[in-house]
Scaffold this motif. Structure first.
Motif, mmCIF file in Angstrom:
data_model
loop_
_atom_site.group_PDB
_atom_site.id
_atom_site.type_symbol
_atom_site.label_atom_id
_atom_site.label_comp_id
_atom_site.label_asym_id
_atom_site.label_seq_id
_atom_site.Cartn_x
_atom_site.Cartn_y
_atom_site.Cartn_z
ATOM 1 N N ASP A 177 18.466 -11.122 2.697
ATOM 2 C CA ASP A 177 18.321 -9.761 1.885
ATOM 3 C C ASP A 177 17.301 -9.366 2.300
ATOM 4 O OD1 ASP A 177 19.060 -8.179 -0.083
ATOM 5 O OD2 ASP A 177 18.776 -10.023 -1.708
ATOM 6 N N PRO A 178 17.580 -8.128 2.361
ATOM 7 C CA PRO A 178 17.025 -6.471 2.757
ATOM 8 C C PRO A 178 15.503 -6.625 1.728
ATOM 9 C CG PRO A 178 18.691 -6.006 3.214
ATOM 10 C CD PRO A 178 18.989 -7.126 2.989
ATOM 11 N N PRO B 28 3.024 -4.050 6.441
ATOM 12 C CA PRO B 28 4.594 -3.285 5.373
ATOM 13 C C PRO B 28 3.675 -2.939 4.416
ATOM 14 C CG PRO B 28 5.693 -5.551 6.568
ATOM 15 C CD PRO B 28 4.281 -5.183 7.023
ATOM 16 N N ALA B 29 3.816 -1.935 3.777
ATOM 17 C CA ALA B 29 3.480 -1.214 2.491
ATOM 18 C C ALA B 29 3.857 -2.240 1.144
ATOM 19 C CB ALA B 29 3.807 0.469 1.924
ATOM 20 N N TYR C 120 4.298 -6.939 -4.367
ATOM 21 C CA TYR C 120 5.285 -7.896 -3.577
ATOM 22 C C TYR C 120 5.941 -7.148 -2.012
ATOM 23 C CZ TYR C 120 5.967 -9.601 -8.313
ATOM 24 O OH TYR C 120 6.136 -10.141 -9.450
ATOM 25 N N ARG C 121 5.786 -7.565 -1.310
ATOM 26 C CA ARG C 121 6.674 -7.244 0.509
ATOM 27 C C ARG C 121 8.110 -7.314 0.031
ATOM 28 N NH1 ARG C 121 1.314 -4.946 1.892
ATOM 29 N NH2 ARG C 121 -0.062 -5.880 0.293
ATOM 30 N N ARG C 122 8.829 -6.768 1.221
ATOM 31 C CA ARG C 122 10.184 -7.334 1.506
ATOM 32 C C ARG C 122 9.804 -7.889 2.618
ATOM 33 N NH1 ARG C 122 9.626 -1.379 0.099
ATOM 34 N NH2 ARG C 122 11.092 -0.507 -1.733
ATOM 35 N N GLU D 257 10.035 -10.100 8.193
ATOM 36 C CA GLU D 257 10.162 -10.778 9.081
ATOM 37 C C GLU D 257 10.510 -9.952 10.555
ATOM 38 O OE1 GLU D 257 11.646 -13.543 9.394
ATOM 39 O OE2 GLU D 257 11.335 -14.071 7.696
ATOM 40 N N ALA D 258 9.974 -8.133 10.229
ATOM 41 C CA ALA D 258 10.001 -7.568 11.086
ATOM 42 C C ALA D 258 8.319 -7.326 11.436
ATOM 43 C CB ALA D 258 10.897 -6.433 10.498
#
Length: 92
Positions: free
Chosen positions: A13-14, A46-47, A56-58, A63-64
């Protein structure tokens, strides 16, 4: 992108968020390191998404980022330039 990776990315889930403390435990990286990476404009980590003072991080971005780092580690390192041999007294 490989077929397995595409399937994995479809399941992520992005918008799923992972807290920094949980991510710190998963990656075995200190929270202080995250803070340093956040402060470095040249870093591609990632920001964070800040919710009620918590970071929190997406998951998809993490993963990317991990995938990109894994691919970079597989690339051969650039070979240093060879210096031409210097003339010795016997060659002069």
């Amino acid at each position: 992108m490989t077929r397995d990776m595409e399937k994995t990315m479809e399941r992520i889930d992005p918008l799923e968020l992972i807290s920094d403390p949980k991510l710190s435990n998963l990656l075995n990286i200190s929270l202080r390191t995250f803070a340093r990476w956040d402060a470095d404009p040249n870093n591609d980590f990632p920001a964070p998404v800040i919710i009620n003072v918590r970071k929190y991080r997406r998951r998809a971005e993490i993963e990317a980022w991990l995938h990109k780092r894994a691919l970079a580690s597989l690339e051969p390192a650039a070979k240093p330039a060879r210096r031409p041999p210097t003339a010795t007294a016997s060659q002069a």
